[in-house]
Write a protein that holds these residues in place. Structure first.
Motif, PDB file in Angstrom:
ATOM      1  N   THR A  64       0.746  -1.000  -0.114  1.00 48.63           N
ATOM      2  CA  THR A  64      -0.146  -0.091   0.007  1.00 48.63           C
ATOM      3  C   THR A  64       0.841   1.208  -0.020  1.00 48.63           C
ATOM      4  O   THR A  64       0.342   2.299  -0.601  1.00 48.63           O
ATOM      5  N   ARG A  65       2.048   1.140   0.554  1.00 50.20           N
ATOM      6  CA  ARG A  65       2.653   2.432   0.534  1.00 50.20           C
ATOM      7  C   ARG A  65       3.568   2.450  -0.874  1.00 50.20           C
ATOM      8  O   ARG A  65       3.413   3.781  -1.379  1.00 50.20           O
ATOM      9  N   PHE A  66       3.698   1.413  -1.450  1.00 43.02           N
ATOM     10  CA  PHE A  66       4.137   1.488  -2.809  1.00 43.02           C
ATOM     11  C   PHE A  66       3.036   2.156  -3.858  1.00 43.02           C
ATOM     12  O   PHE A  66       3.165   3.213  -4.515  1.00 43.02           O
ATOM     13  N   LEU A  67       1.690   1.767  -3.550  1.00 42.13           N
ATOM     14  CA  LEU A  67       0.714   2.178  -4.513  1.00 42.13           C
ATOM     15  C   LEU A  67       0.341   3.731  -4.117  1.00 42.13           C
ATOM     16  O   LEU A  67       0.125   4.443  -5.162  1.00 42.13           O
ATOM     17  N   ASP A  68       0.494   3.836  -2.911  1.00 41.47           N
ATOM     18  CA  ASP A  68       0.184   5.344  -2.450  1.00 41.47           C
ATOM     19  C   ASP A  68       1.136   6.523  -3.182  1.00 41.47           C
ATOM     20  O   ASP A  68       0.808   7.718  -3.120  1.00 41.47           O
ATOM     21  N   ALA A  69       2.147   5.918  -3.170  1.00 45.11           N
ATOM     22  CA  ALA A  69       3.463   6.934  -3.533  1.00 45.11           C
ATOM     23  C   ALA A  69       3.663   6.911  -5.157  1.00 45.11           C
ATOM     24  O   ALA A  69       4.530   7.514  -5.680  1.00 45.11           O
ATOM     25  N   THR A  70       2.968   5.885  -5.870  1.00 44.22           N
ATOM     26  CA  THR A  70       3.128   6.107  -7.364  1.00 44.22           C
ATOM     27  C   THR A  70       1.834   6.470  -8.021  1.00 44.22           C
ATOM     28  O   THR A  70       0.688   6.479  -7.658  1.00 44.22           O
TER      29      THR A  70
END
Length: 322
Positions: free
Chosen positions: A196-202
């Motif tokens: 979720t951190r990756f998705l939120d940052a891309t």
């Protein structure tokens, strides 16, 4: 840009017991396939792996129409040869696959792009629309040797997300493909927190997710919840299950992914978790065209083991409506 070859006709007739879901059904937009991984193929060349001709013969005979390319160089890399070999078996290519280490920053870009370009060019020539992107492992998947810290620094997270966006942009502009990033055990995109951190940052316009249900369960994630929460980011599915008893032992012992696979941590559906019926139901509610590629990690495995499993798995998925 290389133009994709004409799509071969489907081998499935309306009267076939393996016919696609009827139009209007919740799963009618999900296209089921398989991959070399389900035949124990992890490397371009390995004497313990089945020859590529046998893989193509058996994946078609098991009832699948779609395949992935697998490790670059396992299947023929000449598009004319591969087009002929797949078309005469009624097979079509859904995606290629690449491994990346973009958290290392700009210094790895050129090396990364060199292998991405080869894979993307072949995938596009075969009419695929996706490129599956797998992050680099933080420990060796054979020996268990720790290669780097399993937790990224803020600077490494910024490099990972910004360069993945760049990859998505350039792959789209140069090859017309969409990248789908694959959370994977023993990588930095693994748990619910990291995914979720990756998705939120891309940027959603540049980066979609290949949700591998087995790897996500291996790392403690809930695939249905992820689909329901981040549905617009789900661009591709890998259907896989883990054996919860084997997984508990693997986690307790800190076993690396490769030896865990050899112990049978990834198992034949429907004997493991997550249950695939609710995963498919959640995916069907997205009402988008979506590939669902079966990947039962098996390496190494006896050459006669994969086909019966693949055939049974296809029947099981058909019973789920896919």
């Amino acid at each position: 840009m290389t133009q994709p070859p004409p799509s071969p006709p489907s081998p499935l007739s309306p009267s076939s017991p393996l016919r696609p879901s009827p139009p209007g059904s919740p799963l009618s937009r999900i296209r089921v396939g398989s991959a070399p991984d389900s035949w124990g193929v992890w490397f371009p060349e390995d004497p313990r792996q089945v020859p590529w001709q046998r893989f193509l013969d058996e994946v078609a005979r098991a009832g699948y129409e779609w395949i992935e390319l697998g490790p670059y160089g396992y299947l023929p890399t000449d598009p004319a040869v591969l087009t002929e070999e797949t078309a005469r078996r009624g097979l079509r290519v859904s995606a290629g696959t690449v491994f990346t280490g973009l958290h290392h920053g700009a210094a790895v870009w050129e090396r990364t792009w060199a292998q991405v370009a080869d894979n993307a060019a072949l995938a596009r020539a075969m009419g695929a629309e996706h490129l599956v992107v797998i992050p680099a492992f933080w420990r060796d998947d054979k020996t268990g040797a720790v290669l780097e810290d399993r937790t990224l620094t803020p600077e490494q997270w910024r490099a990972l997300t910004s360069l993945t966006e760049r990859l998505g942009r350039e792959v789209r502009e140069r090859f017309g493909l969409r990248i789908v990033v694959h959370p994977h055990a023993d990588t930095h995109i693994d748990t619910e927190e990291n995914v979720t951190r990756f998705l939120d940052a891309t940027d959603p316009d540049l980066v979609a997710l290949c949700l591998d249900t087995g790897h996500y369960a291996y790392c403690g994630g809930d695939s249905v919840r992820l689909i329901e929460t981040y549905g617009e980011r789900i661009g591709y599915l890998h259907l896989k299950q883990v054996d919860p008893e084997v997984l508990a032992g693997v986690v307790a012992a800190g076993t690396p992914f490769g030896p865990a696979v050899a112990r049978g941590v990834m198992c034949e559906p429907p004997s493991g978790v997550p249950a695939l019926e609710p995963v498919l139901a959640a995916a069907g509610k997205l009402d988008v065209d979506l590939f669902a590629i079966v990947e039962q990690d098996m390496y190494p495995c006896p050459p006669d083991k994969p086909f019966p499993i693949a055939e049974r798995t296809r029947r099981f998925l058909r019973s789920c409506g896919a």
